[in-house]
Scaffold this motif. Structure first.
Motif, mmCIF file in Angstrom:
data_model
loop_
_atom_site.group_PDB
_atom_site.id
_atom_site.type_symbol
_atom_site.label_atom_id
_atom_site.label_comp_id
_atom_site.label_asym_id
_atom_site.label_seq_id
_atom_site.Cartn_x
_atom_site.Cartn_y
_atom_site.Cartn_z
ATOM 1 N N LYS A 1 0.423 7.040 -6.700
ATOM 2 C CA LYS A 1 -0.400 8.140 -7.054
ATOM 3 C C LYS A 1 0.171 9.357 -7.036
ATOM 4 O O LYS A 1 -0.131 10.272 -8.123
ATOM 5 C CB LYS A 1 -1.192 7.957 -6.001
ATOM 6 C CG LYS A 1 -2.542 6.678 -5.789
ATOM 7 C CD LYS A 1 -3.512 6.990 -4.872
ATOM 8 C CE LYS A 1 -3.059 7.028 -3.426
ATOM 9 N NZ LYS A 1 -4.034 7.036 -2.707
ATOM 10 N N ASP B 1 -8.011 4.646 -6.653
ATOM 11 C CA ASP B 1 -7.306 5.843 -6.929
ATOM 12 C C ASP B 1 -6.352 5.875 -7.790
ATOM 13 O O ASP B 1 -6.190 6.972 -8.577
ATOM 14 C CB ASP B 1 -6.543 6.203 -5.520
ATOM 15 C CG ASP B 1 -7.507 6.564 -4.349
ATOM 16 O OD1 ASP B 1 -8.448 7.040 -4.541
ATOM 17 O OD2 ASP B 1 -6.867 6.769 -3.152
ATOM 18 N N GLU C 1 -7.316 2.309 -2.659
ATOM 19 C CA GLU C 1 -6.066 2.475 -3.431
ATOM 20 C C GLU C 1 -5.915 2.260 -4.846
ATOM 21 O O GLU C 1 -5.321 3.070 -5.717
ATOM 22 C CB GLU C 1 -4.897 1.805 -2.433
ATOM 23 C CG GLU C 1 -4.503 2.271 -1.363
ATOM 24 C CD GLU C 1 -3.814 3.662 -1.258
ATOM 25 O OE1 GLU C 1 -3.191 4.096 -2.349
ATOM 26 O OE2 GLU C 1 -3.997 4.508 -0.450
ATOM 27 N N LEU D 1 0.989 -1.243 0.012
ATOM 28 C CA LEU D 1 0.011 0.067 -0.080
ATOM 29 C C LEU D 1 0.837 1.331 -0.038
ATOM 30 O O LEU D 1 0.522 2.235 -0.683
ATOM 31 C CB LEU D 1 -0.880 0.068 1.238
ATOM 32 C CG LEU D 1 -1.972 -1.112 1.117
ATOM 33 C CD1 LEU D 1 -2.689 -1.098 2.373
ATOM 34 C CD2 LEU D 1 -2.954 -0.883 0.027
ATOM 35 N N ALA E 1 0.583 4.260 -2.757
ATOM 36 C CA ALA E 1 0.576 5.584 -2.358
ATOM 37 C C ALA E 1 1.676 6.482 -3.082
ATOM 38 O O ALA E 1 1.425 7.749 -3.517
ATOM 39 C CB ALA E 1 0.840 5.763 -0.897
ATOM 40 N N GLU F 1 -9.257 -1.104 2.154
ATOM 41 C CA GLU F 1 -8.112 0.051 1.965
ATOM 42 C C GLU F 1 -7.471 -0.263 0.525
ATOM 43 O O GLU F 1 -7.417 0.819 -0.283
ATOM 44 C CB GLU F 1 -7.039 0.137 3.281
ATOM 45 C CG GLU F 1 -6.124 1.374 2.933
ATOM 46 C CD GLU F 1 -5.060 1.509 3.964
ATOM 47 O OE1 GLU F 1 -4.381 2.361 4.009
ATOM 48 O OE2 GLU F 1 -5.061 0.512 4.657
ATOM 49 N N THR F 2 -7.169 -1.590 0.172
ATOM 50 C CA THR F 2 -6.374 -1.713 -0.869
ATOM 51 C C THR F 2 -7.572 -1.560 -2.107
ATOM 52 O O THR F 2 -6.804 -0.924 -2.956
ATOM 53 C CB THR F 2 -5.961 -3.311 -0.926
ATOM 54 O OG1 THR F 2 -5.139 -3.375 0.176
ATOM 55 C CG2 THR F 2 -5.047 -3.460 -2.349
#
Length: 284
Positions: free
Chosen positions: A92, A228, A225, A85, A89, A221-222
């Protein structure tokens, strides 16, 4: 207060002699990096340096993105979710930088671009091997794209290898299966060289995750992500289309594509279809 004549004196501890020690330029190989801009226009055109720097810096960011996506994929394969993760991040932020860069190229007017376009010959961003690596790592597989790099054995072999390997999303689904989620078996043993297609049964799996985020937090959460990352990728695609349209209108691309129309069709491509489809099943 001592008058320094509007200057900042060097402190005694600051190193000045690099005849035997590594300098900033040595470490970054700036001799190679800053000599890589070789304009082709004759007579020289002022704006060609902008065009070259824009695309060379994009390739550097793509290199880092490939590095991070490969690592995230490997970490998921090893069930190490937290650092995976972290990699996403960072991806992104790289994507946002790449998208923002289009605003610099957008300062190139149609008349200015017309002065340098003949010197690009048949070269095109479509031929970026690293961009294709990113797409393959995210799951947009297309064997025809590999053929474009027959002239470059290293790029051709690398893309051929990625074509036959699981993507980041494939590894995420395998991770879910090992955690007991009801991932359809057909998604775990498929032809990795084929583009990924939506599976309704997987949408149901994600619907359960989104119905109770607290119970599936790491997976939830993954999922977000990944959404995103795809959202940022689509923003890059759209910004690219806009800049091309304002610069050359509907002219044919230097690499032979239809230009804007070809770029627009890319907006229909998706990496993680179930993560978008599940949104229609979440109760309001």
């Amino acid at each position: 207060m001592r008058d320094t004549g509007n200057r900042r004196d060097l402190e005694d501890g600051i190193k000045r002699d690099f005849s035997k020690d590594m300098s900033y330029g040595d470490y970054l190989r700036l001799d190679l990096l800053l000599s890589a801009q070789q304009p082709q226009s004759d007579p020289p055109q002022h704006d060609e340096l902008l065009f070259i720097v824009q695309h060379q810096t994009s390739e550097l960011w793509l290199k880092l993105m490939v590095h991070e996506l490969r690592s995230a994929r490997d970490l998921l394969r090893g069930d190490d979710l937290a650092p995976a993760l972290k990699r996403l991040a960072r991806v992104k932020h790289i994507q946002h930088t790449l998208t923002d860069q289009w605003s610099v190229l957008a300062t190139l007017t149609p008349s200015e671009y017309a002065q340098i376009r003949p010197f690009l010959a048949t070269s095109s961003g479509f031929q970026s091997a690293q961009y294709r690596e990113v797409e393959f790592l995210l799951g947009n597989k297309n064997a025809d794209m590999v053929k474009v790099f027959a002239h470059d054995p290293a790029a051709h072999d690398e893309l051929g290898t990625l074509l036959g390997e699981p993507s980041l999303y494939d590894e995420f689904l395998a991770f879910l299966a090992r955690r007991g989620y009801a991932v359809p078996p057909a998604l775990l043993e498929r032809d990795w060289s084929q583009p990924y297609r939506l599976d309704p049964a997987l949408v149901t799996v994600f619907a359960e995750v989104y119905a109770s985020p607290a119970e599936h937090w790491g997976v939830y959460e993954t999922c977000e992500e990944l959404v995103d990352v795809e959202d940022a990728f689509q923003q890059w695609r759209f910004r690219h289309l806009q800049v091309v349209q304002r610069t050359i209108g509907h002219k044919t691309g230097t690499g032979g594509s239809s230009g804007v129309d070809f770029l627009r069709r890319a907006l229909d491509l998706t990496f993680f279809p179930e993560l978008y489809e599940v949104r229609t099943q979440i109760p309001q």
